[in-house]
Design a protein around this motif. Sequence first.
Motif, PDB file in Angstrom:
ATOM      1  N   VAL A  71       0.850  -1.195   0.000  1.00 17.84           N
ATOM      2  CA  VAL A  71       0.000   0.000   0.000  1.00 17.84           C
ATOM      3  C   VAL A  71       0.884   1.242   0.000  1.00 17.84           C
ATOM      4  O   VAL A  71       0.694   2.173  -0.788  1.00 17.84           O
ATOM      5  CB  VAL A  71      -0.937  -0.010   1.224  1.00 17.84           C
ATOM      6  N   GLY A  72       1.906   1.206   0.875  1.00 16.18           N
ATOM      7  CA  GLY A  72       2.819   2.344   0.948  1.00 16.18           C
ATOM      8  C   GLY A  72       3.518   2.573  -0.382  1.00 16.18           C
ATOM      9  O   GLY A  72       3.606   3.709  -0.869  1.00 16.18           O
ATOM     10  N   ALA A  73       3.988   1.474  -0.981  1.00 17.00           N
ATOM     11  CA  ALA A  73       4.703   1.609  -2.246  1.00 17.00           C
ATOM     12  C   ALA A  73       3.782   2.155  -3.324  1.00 17.00           C
ATOM     13  O   ALA A  73       4.190   3.004  -4.133  1.00 17.00           O
ATOM     14  CB  ALA A  73       5.274   0.259  -2.662  1.00 17.00           C
ATOM     15  N   LEU A  74       2.535   1.677  -3.330  1.00 16.41           N
ATOM     16  CA  LEU A  74       1.573   2.180  -4.322  1.00 16.41           C
ATOM     17  C   LEU A  74       1.390   3.686  -4.174  1.00 16.41           C
ATOM     18  O   LEU A  74       1.368   4.425  -5.157  1.00 16.41           O
ATOM     19  CB  LEU A  74       0.219   1.509  -4.107  1.00 16.41           C
ATOM     20  N   ILE A  75       1.276   4.117  -2.901  1.00 20.13           N
ATOM     21  CA  ILE A  75       1.070   5.547  -2.664  1.00 20.13           C
ATOM     22  C   ILE A  75       2.300   6.322  -3.116  1.00 20.13           C
ATOM     23  O   ILE A  75       2.201   7.323  -3.849  1.00 20.13           O
ATOM     24  CB  ILE A  75       0.765   5.806  -1.179  1.00 20.13           C
ATOM     25  N   ILE A  76       3.485   5.822  -2.731  1.00 20.72           N
ATOM     26  CA  ILE A  76       4.716   6.507  -3.149  1.00 20.72           C
ATOM     27  C   ILE A  76       4.797   6.559  -4.668  1.00 20.72           C
ATOM     28  O   ILE A  76       5.022   7.611  -5.269  1.00 20.72           O
ATOM     29  CB  ILE A  76       5.962   5.789  -2.584  1.00 20.72           C
ATOM     30  N   GLY A  77       4.566   5.389  -5.304  1.00 22.03           N
ATOM     31  CA  GLY A  77       4.656   5.324  -6.763  1.00 22.03           C
ATOM     32  C   GLY A  77       3.702   6.292  -7.426  1.00 22.03           C
ATOM     33  O   GLY A  77       4.071   7.028  -8.346  1.00 22.03           O
ATOM     34  N   SER A  78       2.466   6.343  -6.924  1.00 20.61           N
ATOM     35  CA  SER A  78       1.479   7.221  -7.547  1.00 20.61           C
ATOM     36  C   SER A  78       1.848   8.682  -7.355  1.00 20.61           C
ATOM     37  O   SER A  78       1.758   9.488  -8.294  1.00 20.61           O
ATOM     38  CB  SER A  78       0.101   6.967  -6.956  1.00 20.61           C
ATOM     39  N   PHE A  79       2.294   9.025  -6.138  1.00 16.39           N
ATOM     40  CA  PHE A  79       2.610  10.430  -5.895  1.00 16.39           C
ATOM     41  C   PHE A  79       3.843  10.876  -6.664  1.00 16.39           C
ATOM     42  O   PHE A  79       3.872  11.993  -7.186  1.00 16.39           O
ATOM     43  CB  PHE A  79       2.771  10.707  -4.401  1.00 16.39           C
ATOM     44  N   VAL A  80       4.843   9.994  -6.733  1.00 16.57           N
ATOM     45  CA  VAL A  80       6.031  10.385  -7.486  1.00 16.57           C
ATOM     46  C   VAL A  80       5.681  10.550  -8.958  1.00 16.57           C
ATOM     47  O   VAL A  80       6.133  11.500  -9.609  1.00 16.57           O
ATOM     48  CB  VAL A  80       7.167   9.360  -7.288  1.00 16.57           C
ATOM     49  N   THR A  81       4.830   9.642  -9.482  1.00 16.82           N
ATOM     50  CA  THR A  81       4.391   9.794 -10.867  1.00 16.82           C
ATOM     51  C   THR A  81       3.715  11.140 -11.054  1.00 16.82           C
ATOM     52  O   THR A  81       4.016  11.890 -11.991  1.00 16.82           O
ATOM     53  CB  THR A  81       3.413   8.675 -11.245  1.00 16.82           C
ATOM     54  N   LEU A  82       2.809  11.454 -10.127  1.00 11.58           N
ATOM     55  CA  LEU A  82       2.116  12.744 -10.203  1.00 11.58           C
ATOM     56  C   LEU A  82       3.121  13.889 -10.193  1.00 11.58           C
ATOM     57  O   LEU A  82       3.061  14.809 -11.006  1.00 11.58           O
ATOM     58  CB  LEU A  82       1.149  12.876  -9.025  1.00 11.58           C
ATOM     59  N   TYR A  83       4.101  13.802  -9.260  1.00 13.81           N
ATOM     60  CA  TYR A  83       5.065  14.888  -9.120  1.00 13.81           C
ATOM     61  C   TYR A  83       5.902  15.056 -10.379  1.00 13.81           C
ATOM     62  O   TYR A  83       6.036  16.168 -10.902  1.00 13.81           O
ATOM     63  CB  TYR A  83       5.963  14.652  -7.902  1.00 13.81           C
ATOM     64  N   VAL A  84       6.465  13.937 -10.893  1.00 12.15           N
ATOM     65  CA  VAL A  84       7.363  14.090 -12.041  1.00 12.15           C
ATOM     66  C   VAL A  84       6.596  14.537 -13.275  1.00 12.15           C
ATOM     67  O   VAL A  84       7.103  15.328 -14.074  1.00 12.15           O
ATOM     68  CB  VAL A  84       8.175  12.804 -12.364  1.00 12.15           C
ATOM     69  N   ILE A  85       5.350  14.063 -13.408  1.00  7.86           N
ATOM     70  CA  ILE A  85       4.581  14.468 -14.588  1.00  7.86           C
ATOM     71  C   ILE A  85       4.199  15.944 -14.474  1.00  7.86           C
ATOM     72  O   ILE A  85       4.280  16.701 -15.456  1.00  7.86           O
ATOM     73  CB  ILE A  85       3.343  13.568 -14.746  1.00  7.86           C
ATOM     74  N   ALA A  86       3.821  16.374 -13.250  1.00  8.53           N
ATOM     75  CA  ALA A  86       3.483  17.783 -13.069  1.00  8.53           C
ATOM     76  C   ALA A  86       4.699  18.656 -13.338  1.00  8.53           C
ATOM     77  O   ALA A  86       4.629  19.687 -14.017  1.00  8.53           O
ATOM     78  CB  ALA A  86       2.969  18.018 -11.646  1.00  8.53           C
ATOM     79  N   ASN A  87       5.832  18.199 -12.840  1.00  8.09           N
ATOM     80  CA  ASN A  87       7.075  18.928 -13.056  1.00  8.09           C
ATOM     81  C   ASN A  87       7.409  19.002 -14.541  1.00  8.09           C
ATOM     82  O   ASN A  87       7.779  20.057 -15.069  1.00  8.09           O
ATOM     83  CB  ASN A  87       8.196  18.220 -12.278  1.00  8.09           C
TER      84      ASN A  87
END
Lengths: 118, 505
Positions: B408-424
């Motif tokens: 669950v933690g990894a999923l959250i990290i993965g999703s947020f990092v994806t969001l961050y890098v794509i937003a960036n």
Amino acid sequence: MELLLVLVIGLLYAAGVYLILRRSMVKLLLGIILLGNGTNILIFLLGKITKGTPPVIDEAYKVFQDIYADPIPQALILTAIVISFALTSFAIVLLKRVYALVDSDDLDDLNTPEEEDL
Amino acid sequence: MIDNHILAPIFVQLFTAVVQLMFWRKTLTQRFLSVGGSVIGLLVAIRLFNRVYQDGILTMNAANWDAPFGIVFVADLLSVTLILLTAIASISVSIFSSVGLSRQRMLYGYFPIFHFLIMGLNGAFLTGDIFNLYVYFEVIIISSFVLMTLGGRKAQLEGAVKYMALNILASMFFLTGIGILYGITGTLNMADLAQKIQTVQNTTLVGITSCFFIIGFGIKSAVFPLYYWLPSSYHTPPSAVAATFGGLLTKVGIYALMRVLSLIFIPDDFTRTLLMVIAVLTIVTGAFGALIKTNVRRLFSYLIVCHIGFMVGGIAMFSKIALMGAVFYLIHDILVKTNMFLIAGLIRQLRGTMDMEKLGGLYRDYPKISLLIAVVLFSLVGIPPLSGFWPKIFLFQAAFEQSQYFFVGALIIGSFVTLYVIANMWAQVFWKNPPQEEIIDDRFAPMQPYKKLLMVLPIAILGIATLFIGLNAEAVVKVTDKIATQLMDNTAYIEAVLGNKTNAL
């Protein structure tokens, strides 16, 4: 015979892994070839080596009368040899090109920093 | 049910490639043939999908040899879904590469090799014989070697050495596993193996064999300790090639993992834990790799690794809901990842570079294209209701049911990092003003209008496909539900393959 093959397989795998872990490209290639041959002999061994007749049933019978040799491992090895032949020849050409471009046999030199992408 | 049409997706691609070989120097003819072949491939795939969806699993025995003795081809719902997606991806890539690729590369036989690659993919999805799976894997990797080295630039060849060495090694692991499997069971037919493997006394040996397969497929699908070849080679070939690789090649590994684990090596506690650890580490390391990259395509390469972890995690949990999540993510990922690399190619065409620091102002210059790309980026991140969102719900649900809180933690990290890098990336590439000192090398504006259309069209096709999946999630969930049921309970598969034999005798 089996014991000898087991030793040969172990030797080929060990030598192959050792060579792959080296930094030289030629040794990488040799390691891949040795691993491929080790795998082929492994299939041969696991297909159970029997001295027998070819697996053809005589017209008069419905089932095998004699001990027969399993043809499938041989068919598998034949395919695997052809495939590894193709892969090896490609690898040789590729490594030769890389050697011509980089002018080095060392895998650690294959790290051109980011250049223009296509 | 026996049906010879199963082979059609393989043969369409084979014939396309062979006919193209006859027009070796006529690149224009090759382009038309490639698009035409892909369209026929799509039609065939849709037909096959409909047949399998309505009539259940289809099989085909080569030369009428009964199932465990001859070679079988099996089309179950997972296979045909993947064939359909491969067809959609291949149509987009062939349209894109007909304008996005230099004539020089086409003269070296890009199109025939591309179709051989798609043939290998279709074959790998359809075969019901584990040795044939190996052979199709080899068809795939040798085509991908050629595609990766076409052009012969230094960085390409260096990437290709790593790619080649690790892929050959993966094949060796796979072949060794097959050899041992044949030794302990005496069969190569996957349905037959599923039955015979249960009678093997030596379960330790079976466990070790399963590890051979997991390592072999793990290298191919780029999971945690084995993925280093991917970021160092996927950014080197032209974007059309990278799109094929990023969208389809790593997913074959996931497909093979699903197939082998659902049929032959039903995951026990050890395998589940092993896969779960791999999945969590894959997500985390892939995500952190993506964080520090400034080149668009390298960033996408790390995102591939990160998202592979989602699917491996779904397989690791091996419950129906988890597999639904994994299959749905697989469907979404093929479309989106192919599209991402095509977008990278388009960005390069627009600006002459893929370095985010040198890019900027794309939204100002090309607002319509930017909006199209934005939709794709949103679905990659998984903004509801787009396609990346739904599979994650299933994965979260399955993870909570099995108390896999690390996942669950990894999923959250993965999703947020994806969001961050794509937003960036969005901010840097589309919104930021371009740096003053950079000369913008726009090769898109001077192109003829039809060529412009041909470059944007494939991105639109894939974008619409992801939108369709996202908005029609209910229909896709129905399909994935059926697939997950088939994967969890393999009796239907075994009966479809071996059942014919009892009728014949």
